[in-house]
Scaffold this active site. Sequence first.
Site, PDB file in Angstrom:
ATOM      1  N   ASP A   1       0.846  -1.196   0.000  1.00 28.66           N
ATOM      2  CA  ASP A   1       0.000   0.000   0.000  1.00 28.66           C
ATOM      3  C   ASP A   1       0.883   1.249   0.000  1.00 28.66           C
ATOM      4  OD1 ASP A   1      -1.965   1.839   0.162  1.00 28.66           O
ATOM      5  OD2 ASP A   1      -2.865   1.108   2.014  1.00 28.66           O
TER       6      ASP A   1
ATOM      7  N   ASP B   1      -7.113   9.943   4.443  1.00 30.37           N
ATOM      8  CA  ASP B   1      -8.108   8.992   4.938  1.00 30.37           C
ATOM      9  C   ASP B   1      -8.899   8.581   3.710  1.00 30.37           C
ATOM     10  OD1 ASP B   1     -10.076   7.550   6.149  1.00 30.37           O
ATOM     11  OD2 ASP B   1     -10.905   9.200   7.340  1.00 30.37           O
TER      12      ASP B   1
ATOM     13  N   ASP C   1       3.115  18.914  -7.949  1.00 26.62           N
ATOM     14  CA  ASP C   1       4.012  18.384  -8.981  1.00 26.62           C
ATOM     15  C   ASP C   1       3.205  17.627 -10.031  1.00 26.62           C
ATOM     16  OD1 ASP C   1       6.034  17.321 -10.516  1.00 26.62           O
ATOM     17  OD2 ASP C   1       6.654  15.833  -9.020  1.00 26.62           O
TER      18      ASP C   1
ATOM     19  N   HIS D   1       2.741   9.092 -20.917  1.00 30.16           N
ATOM     20  CA  HIS D   1       1.359   8.924 -21.369  1.00 30.16           C
ATOM     21  C   HIS D   1       0.619  10.260 -21.371  1.00 30.16           C
ATOM     22  CE1 HIS D   1      -2.900   7.518 -21.050  1.00 30.16           C
ATOM     23  NE2 HIS D   1      -2.461   6.541 -21.827  1.00 30.16           N
TER      24      HIS D   1
ATOM     25  N   ASN E   1       3.628  26.602 -35.119  1.00 31.65           N
ATOM     26  CA  ASN E   1       4.828  27.236 -34.562  1.00 31.65           C
ATOM     27  C   ASN E   1       6.104  26.725 -35.223  1.00 31.65           C
ATOM     28  OD1 ASN E   1       4.858  24.671 -33.516  1.00 31.65           O
ATOM     29  ND2 ASN E   1       5.136  25.281 -31.383  1.00 31.65           N
TER      30      ASN E   1
ATOM     31  N   ILE F   1       4.609  19.067 -33.535  1.00 26.15           N
ATOM     32  CA  ILE F   1       3.327  18.659 -34.098  1.00 26.15           C
ATOM     33  C   ILE F   1       2.299  19.773 -33.908  1.00 26.15           C
ATOM     34  CG2 ILE F   1       3.763  16.232 -33.587  1.00 26.15           C
ATOM     35  CD1 ILE F   1       1.636  16.610 -31.282  1.00 26.15           C
TER      36      ILE F   1
ATOM     37  N   ASP G   1     -19.553   5.360 -28.059  1.00 30.78           N
ATOM     38  CA  ASP G   1     -20.272   6.374 -28.835  1.00 30.78           C
ATOM     39  C   ASP G   1     -19.676   6.600 -30.214  1.00 30.78           C
ATOM     40  OD1 ASP G   1     -22.205   7.162 -26.760  1.00 30.78           O
ATOM     41  OD2 ASP G   1     -20.406   7.797 -25.683  1.00 30.78           O
TER      42      ASP G   1
ATOM     43  N   SER H   1      -6.441   5.422 -25.513  1.00 30.14           N
ATOM     44  CA  SER H   1      -5.905   6.586 -24.803  1.00 30.14           C
ATOM     45  C   SER H   1      -5.507   7.701 -25.760  1.00 30.14           C
ATOM     46  CB  SER H   1      -4.674   6.194 -23.978  1.00 30.14           C
ATOM     47  OG  SER H   1      -5.049   5.511 -22.813  1.00 30.14           O
TER      48      SER H   1
END
Length: 568
Positions: free
Chosen positions: A263, A272, A285, A295, A309, A313, A442, A467
Amino acid sequence: MMYRGIVLAIVAWSLFLLQGNAQSEAPRGWHLLDYAQDSFYGISLNRAYSFLKNKPSKPVIVAVLDSGVDTTHEDLKNILWHNPKEIPGNGIDDDGNGYIDDVYGWNFLGGKDGRDVSKVADEKSRIYHRLKSKFGGRPVDTTELSGIDKEQYDLWKKASNELNFSTDEQVELLFIEVTAKAIKRHDKVLRKEMDCEEYTTEKLEKFEPQTKMGREAKFGYLTCMKMIGVDSDEKNTNTIADLDEYVDGKKAAFESKDVAPVDYRADIVQDDYYNLSDRFYGNNDVMGPLAAAKHGTHVCGLIGAQRNNGIGIDGVADNVRIMMLRVVPDGDEYDKDVALAIRYAVDNGAKVINMSFGKYFSPEKKWVDSAIRYAESKDVLLVHASGNENNNVDEKENFPNPWSKQWHSKAGNFINVGASSDPKISGSITAEFSNYGKENVDVFAPGVRIYSTFPGGDKYGNLKGTSMAAPIVTGLAALIRSYYPGLTAVQVKKVIEESVQKPDPSVYCIKPGSKNENISFQLLSNTGGIINAYSAVATADTTKAIIVTREPLKITSNTTTVKPKAKL
């Protein structure tokens, strides 16, 4: 947890071999192209901008719930959200929102001492061991259980069953582990022959080894890379790191029924956890560990990397400010973090929220559902990646999702996104890994060989996954909300869905997860199409803005849940 990068290629390896589909290179940024003009099933973005030329736009804040972002990246630093009410670095909560120095957003995986949670167990392991002492090792008479206990037992039993791994899964891991060792062995020889630590397959193909061992290593390495579909500009170090991550994760998963997960959250975050009112934890951070930020940085670039610019990309949206909320570790995200991050985003002005993560257990779903409804009440659109396990999510529920048990209805501000490809890239219009569902997915958007920003200041590369598909939809939603700010979140969702491009029925479509089953693309989502930016802005242009009177949202769920004996 959603598989990323090379991991997706590994999971689909056996499928690739059975299909025998030769993959070809795609131009960088193919996902933005127009089929009629470029013969790639992209989203027709240039045509959209031609349509929008000389139209005014307003800046839109987009919240990205993810693993972190490189705030120094050349293509992102100018489009990041800056909290206007916060003075950076003074150690004071200037805006009084409970989060000190939240300049770019917030890190819900951090500790007040600056440490970060990087790796956590998946949710089913956490559930199993949390409730094992209550239900394990003895027969349970479900007729004697109370309502809450019965729900917990059903959840524990489901988690227990899914921690039983098949022989095929164990054989697959062995196969991948042997292959990974072979790649490392070839790599060791090649680094010595090439006199460098990093190289791409493109560079290796041009290299002429001087020894027999070098020639054998080159052949072996390139063969493995082509078989698992690694892009020519992918670095050896990234490939090997992803392989190690996948193998270690699988080994941990196989052991998870016998060994309770550590944990790390309790040690580092120290909140909590089972009390939603305890919400002022974490730190500012938003990058987190550099490797973990890969990712999230990639996702942010797809949404809004600075356009025109002359470097890197172009993102989809041209007038956005991206807010980073770090909630995605290596492992399954926590429901509490997701719920609080959604609320933070809404309260700080986000109009679109990207969620490129997901899992198959959500024990505190009511918290997330409540946050989704809160976002709906404030006219905020949520875009979610459907997942990369080639599952039918009409049959296997994936979280988060728009269905709320406590409201007995689906939220209208939620878009679930599958990943498409192009027949010239993978032989099919679908991504072989994408989840799908006629009722619960969708739209589809490009999600294979997608080029975007990587952490490191000026780095870029390809990833694949739903993703990547989700932020392309998020970018389009932000574009519409920027140029047509009068449209509501529900209207924007409707515009995107009604304007999809439906591939010709003759276009080959492999059912995700099948060996080679051809299926109608229109059966994989409720719209049956791929998003199209040009059609979407044209549709938005003729959509009449409506004024919505909103009732105050009534939250009926408790902020505190029943605590188990152990926190995991």
